[in-house]
Motif scaffolding. Structure first.
Motif: not given
Length: 277
Positions: A189, A218, A216
């Motif tokens: 990630n 994630d 983001n």
């Protein structure tokens, strides 16, 4: 048609002398800009990068060089190409003629040229390292000067070896960028891209992608030092510039990559181009 200092001329009527400093010394800078349906994509980012580059190179910025003035000149140039929706525009600024290494003046000329842009992302895209010469780190390497010899040689090498592009490395053997774009690598990630201190161009789309990744939850984005060995261990690699947007890399040496994140970011970038938000 070419826009030379505000005057639209046919290419054959452009007169650049043998004293042209862009030709003799690479004493110029440029922006490559995408225009779609008469909208200059990410124009503010290009404009402020151009102004910063001109100041760094001690060029005299004309009073009329406002955001609105140059946008109008770009649109005036593309308007003469009828029936075209998407354009690749090059805005070149170079010091006026005269002098040897020391210029006679810091005043500038500008030249705008436009052509149809029909780049489509490729399903397969292979890259490798260009090792013949280094892209030296330092602030000067982060701006788009007319001196693109390293990029030219890397592109020739790619063509000779049936590659789509080549990775440039600096004097510390760190990854800088590819011949015509910034580079990102993904592992788990974490998304990494070379820091500006590595010598990479301060790309407009590079900045937009970093902003998208910051939002983001994630993924974590890092601007850092990247070893070529990290590329072989990556899950995904993609490159970015103003014309292609985001292009996924599918192969580096014997390593193949997935393209999941690149696809999602490419879609997000398209929305950003339309909305500007």
């Amino acid at each position: 048609m070419i826009n030379f200092n505000g005057e639209l001329l046919f290419k054959e009527n452009i007169k650049l002398t043998t004293d042209n400093r862009g030709f003799k010394y690479g004493d110029g800078i440029f922006e490559t800009i995408k225009v779609v349906h008469k909208k200059v994509i990410f124009w503010e980012d290009h404009y402020f990068r151009l102004m910063a580059s001109m100041r760094m190179l001690r060029m005299k910025i004309p009073m009329e060089f406002t955001l609105e003035f140059l946008e109008k000149e770009i649109l005036k140039t593309v308007d003469v190409l009828e029936g075209v929706a998407s354009f690749r525009v090059r805005l070149n600024v170079f010091r006026k003629d005269g002098g040897l290494y020391t210029p006679k003046t810091n005043a500038i000329n500008y030249l705008i040229e436009a052509s149809e842009s029909n780049y489509k992302t490729k399903e397969t895209y292979e890259i490798d390292i260009f090792k013949d010469f280094y892209n030296y780190s330092g602030l000067l390497s982060t701006i788009k000067t007319n001196n693109r010899m390293l990029n030219t040689l890397a592109s020739i090498y790619a063509n000779e070896n049936d590659l789509d592009n080549c990775i440039l490395v600096n004097e510390r053997k760190g990854v800088v960028e590819v011949a015509n774009a910034n580079i990102f690598i993904v592992k788990n990630n974490i998304v990494k891209t070379p820091a500006l201190t590595e010598g990479c161009i301060k790309g407009v789309v590079r900045g937009k992608v970093i902003d998208l990744l910051i939002k983001n939850k994630d993924f974590t984005i890092e601007e850092t030092v990247i070893s070529p060995f990290e590329i072989q261990k990556a899950d995904e690699v993609f490159i970015t510039n103003a014309i292609m947007g985001i292009q996924a890399v599918t192969k580096y040496k014997k390593k193949s990559f997935n393209t999941d994140l690149a696809g999602k970011l490419h879609a997000s970038l398209k929305v950003l181009q339309i909305t500007g938000i």
